[in-house]
Design a protein around this motif. Structure first.
Motif, PDB file in Angstrom:
ATOM      1  N   PRO A  21      41.394  85.526  69.022  1.00 15.37           N
ATOM      2  CA  PRO A  21      42.887  83.872  69.933  1.00 15.37           C
ATOM      3  C   PRO A  21      42.430  83.440  70.568  1.00 15.37           C
ATOM      4  O   PRO A  21      43.452  82.672  71.356  1.00 15.37           O
ATOM      5  CB  PRO A  21      44.071  85.285  69.900  1.00 15.37           C
ATOM      6  CG  PRO A  21      43.601  85.971  70.320  1.00 15.37           C
ATOM      7  CD  PRO A  21      42.090  86.336  69.853  1.00 15.37           C
ATOM      8  N   TRP A  22      41.393  83.491  70.972  1.00 20.58           N
ATOM      9  CA  TRP A  22      41.137  82.847  72.161  1.00 20.58           C
ATOM     10  C   TRP A  22      41.066  81.209  72.004  1.00 20.58           C
ATOM     11  O   TRP A  22      41.660  80.359  72.614  1.00 20.58           O
ATOM     12  CB  TRP A  22      39.445  83.100  72.597  1.00 20.58           C
ATOM     13  CG  TRP A  22      38.789  82.495  74.017  1.00 20.58           C
ATOM     14  CD1 TRP A  22      39.093  82.343  74.885  1.00 20.58           C
ATOM     15  CD2 TRP A  22      38.195  80.689  73.871  1.00 20.58           C
ATOM     16  NE1 TRP A  22      38.782  81.249  76.039  1.00 20.58           N
ATOM     17  CE2 TRP A  22      37.828  80.731  74.667  1.00 20.58           C
ATOM     18  CE3 TRP A  22      38.244  80.467  72.880  1.00 20.58           C
ATOM     19  CZ2 TRP A  22      37.754  79.435  75.432  1.00 20.58           C
ATOM     20  CZ3 TRP A  22      37.560  78.694  73.445  1.00 20.58           C
ATOM     21  CH2 TRP A  22      37.283  78.159  74.994  1.00 20.58           C
ATOM     22  N   CYS A 100      42.520  74.172  86.415  1.00 19.29           N
ATOM     23  CA  CYS A 100      41.877  74.135  84.988  1.00 19.29           C
ATOM     24  C   CYS A 100      42.133  75.680  84.576  1.00 19.29           C
ATOM     25  O   CYS A 100      40.972  76.720  84.640  1.00 19.29           O
ATOM     26  CB  CYS A 100      40.765  73.481  84.844  1.00 19.29           C
ATOM     27  SG  CYS A 100      40.067  72.669  82.717  1.00 19.29           S
ATOM     28  N   PRO A 101      42.559  75.631  82.959  1.00 16.56           N
ATOM     29  CA  PRO A 101      42.254  77.115  82.688  1.00 16.56           C
ATOM     30  C   PRO A 101      40.396  76.685  82.186  1.00 16.56           C
ATOM     31  O   PRO A 101      39.731  76.265  82.276  1.00 16.56           O
ATOM     32  CB  PRO A 101      43.124  76.729  81.332  1.00 16.56           C
ATOM     33  CG  PRO A 101      43.912  75.761  81.116  1.00 16.56           C
ATOM     34  CD  PRO A 101      43.178  74.790  82.741  1.00 16.56           C
ATOM     35  N   ASN A 102      39.766  78.547  82.122  1.00 22.45           N
ATOM     36  CA  ASN A 102      38.700  78.010  81.804  1.00 22.45           C
ATOM     37  C   ASN A 102      38.214  77.339  80.578  1.00 22.45           C
ATOM     38  O   ASN A 102      39.238  78.070  79.105  1.00 22.45           O
ATOM     39  CB  ASN A 102      38.041  79.586  82.361  1.00 22.45           C
ATOM     40  CG  ASN A 102      36.965  80.135  81.371  1.00 22.45           C
ATOM     41  OD1 ASN A 102      35.985  78.640  81.138  1.00 22.45           O
ATOM     42  ND2 ASN A 102      35.966  81.105  81.678  1.00 22.45           N
ATOM     43  N   PRO A 103      36.961  76.567  80.321  1.00 19.81           N
ATOM     44  CA  PRO A 103      37.001  76.246  78.854  1.00 19.81           C
ATOM     45  C   PRO A 103      36.793  76.817  77.808  1.00 19.81           C
ATOM     46  O   PRO A 103      36.373  76.380  76.234  1.00 19.81           O
ATOM     47  CB  PRO A 103      36.631  74.345  79.459  1.00 19.81           C
ATOM     48  CG  PRO A 103      36.077  75.071  81.135  1.00 19.81           C
ATOM     49  CD  PRO A 103      36.734  75.788  81.529  1.00 19.81           C
ATOM     50  N   MET A 104      36.277  77.570  78.760  1.00 21.08           N
ATOM     51  CA  MET A 104      35.041  78.805  77.112  1.00 21.08           C
ATOM     52  C   MET A 104      35.257  80.180  77.209  1.00 21.08           C
ATOM     53  O   MET A 104      35.987  80.573  78.285  1.00 21.08           O
ATOM     54  CB  MET A 104      33.709  78.484  77.880  1.00 21.08           C
ATOM     55  CG  MET A 104      32.894  77.196  78.803  1.00 21.08           C
ATOM     56  SD  MET A 104      32.965  76.635  76.495  1.00 21.08           S
ATOM     57  CE  MET A 104      32.897  75.014  76.781  1.00 21.08           C
ATOM     58  N   PRO A 105      34.734  81.062  76.826  1.00 19.99           N
ATOM     59  CA  PRO A 105      35.648  82.246  76.542  1.00 19.99           C
ATOM     60  C   PRO A 105      34.713  83.179  77.970  1.00 19.99           C
ATOM     61  O   PRO A 105      34.835  84.228  77.033  1.00 19.99           O
ATOM     62  CB  PRO A 105      34.411  82.744  75.094  1.00 19.99           C
ATOM     63  CG  PRO A 105      34.185  81.346  74.457  1.00 19.99           C
ATOM     64  CD  PRO A 105      34.605  80.718  75.258  1.00 19.99           C
TER      65      PRO A 105
END
Length: 124
Positions: A21-22, A100-105
């Motif tokens: 669900p990331w 900012c949210p981390n844009p990568m998993p």
């Protein structure tokens, strides 16, 4: 001051393969962050980029032009997405990127680059 905020590519972004669900959670979190940027009057434009395998480069040498098909090497040097912001100064841009949210998993980087303004290009 206008800045280009670049989300650096990762192996995952270059594969175009993001786990659920990331993906859904990240899109919701990024949507909220973009809404904050809009309300603050900072966001000019934002978008994600397809993997470099969908891209092309045009190399220039004198009058010659050579087209190179992706994918391109050095994944960490590629951009996976971007924002264009209008901020007071670099400190304000850094403060927003830190929110900012981390844009990568996994681990990722965001680069901030100021745009040239006309005053920067005038010789005097």
């Amino acid at each position: 001051m206008r800045v280009m905020v670049l989300v650096k590519a990762t192996d995952d972004s270059e594969k175009g393969d993001f786990p659920e669900p990331w993906t859904t959670e990240m899109m919701v979190a990024m949507g909220r962050f973009n809404d904050e940027l809009r309300r603050a009057g900072i966001l000019v434009m934002a978008d994600g980029l397809k993997p470099s395998s969908h891209g092309k480069r045009v190399a220039f040498e004198g009058a010659a032009r050579t087209v190179v098909d992706g994918p391109f090497a050095a994944t960490s040097e590629l951009a996976a997405g971007f924002w264009l912001w209008d901020v007071k100064d670099m400190d304000e841009a850094v403060a927003w990127v830190k929110r900012c949210p981390n844009p990568m998993p996994g681990p990722s980087e965001i680069e901030i680059r100021p745009l040239y303004e006309m005053a920067d290009l005038q010789r005097g």
